[in-house]
Design a protein around this motif. Structure first.
Motif, PDB file in Angstrom:
ATOM      1  N   SER A  17       0.855  -1.289  -0.025  1.00  0.00           N
ATOM      2  CA  SER A  17      -0.120   0.532   0.063  1.00  0.00           C
ATOM      3  C   SER A  17       1.135   1.274   0.118  1.00  0.00           C
ATOM      4  CB  SER A  17      -0.804   0.475   1.118  1.00  0.00           C
ATOM      5  OG  SER A  17      -0.063   0.361   2.374  1.00  0.00           O
ATOM      6  N   LEU A  69      -1.767  -5.906  -6.785  1.00  0.00           N
ATOM      7  CA  LEU A  69      -2.989  -4.959  -6.645  1.00  0.00           C
ATOM      8  C   LEU A  69      -4.296  -5.502  -7.623  1.00  0.00           C
ATOM      9  CD1 LEU A  69      -0.909  -1.606  -5.838  1.00  0.00           C
ATOM     10  CD2 LEU A  69      -2.308  -3.884  -3.947  1.00  0.00           C
ATOM     11  N   SER A  91      -6.223  -4.324  -2.083  1.00  0.00           N
ATOM     12  CA  SER A  91      -5.395  -5.106  -1.760  1.00  0.00           C
ATOM     13  C   SER A  91      -5.679  -6.224  -2.102  1.00  0.00           C
ATOM     14  CB  SER A  91      -4.506  -4.946  -0.490  1.00  0.00           C
ATOM     15  OG  SER A  91      -6.125  -5.470  -0.274  1.00  0.00           O
TER      16      SER A  91
END
Length: 127
Positions: A17, A69, A91
């Motif tokens: 992230s 992702l 995610s």
């Protein structure tokens, strides 16, 4: 608390992230691809204005497939007006890593597709 998986971006290990991964070439190209496909599908008559959605897993050979992702087009946005910054980034577990910012009135607030869970199952099944 579980450890955040890390990946290598330009030889540097970062969390999935992290800003570096979210701004990577692979993520940017996938967002552009989805916005281009939405516009083309609309122009071909394959989808109506706000109907339909596209979800694509970010392809990057340097990142293990289970950590890649997923980019998902928003719901309620005219397909012919979709921009890369309108996309959701998820995610591998389906949580939001990045959400588009709201646009000024008269636009509605961004919303992820109600079909998101179905799309995620499909994307991970094809891994």
């Amino acid at each position: 608390m579980a450890a955040v998986p890390a990946v290598a971006v330009n030889g540097v290990r970062v969390g999935i992230s992290s800003q570096a991964y979210l701004e990577s070439k692979a993520v940017k190209e996938t967002k552009v691809l989805i916005s281009d496909l939405c516009r083309q599908f609309y122009n071909l008559g394959w989808v109506s204005g706000t109907g339909g959605s596209i979800t694509i897993k970010v392809h990057d050979d340097s990142i293990p497939k289970p950590q890649q992702l997923v980019i998902m087009s928003p719901s309620g946005v005219q397909k012919e007006r979709m921009l890369p910054e309108d996309m959701y980034v998820l995610s591998p577990d389906g949580s939001f890593v990045w959400e588009p910012s709201p646009k000024p009135y008269p636009h509605k607030p961004p919303k992820c597709s109600d079909c998101g869970p179905l799309f995620l199952k499909s994307v991970w099944r094809s891994s």
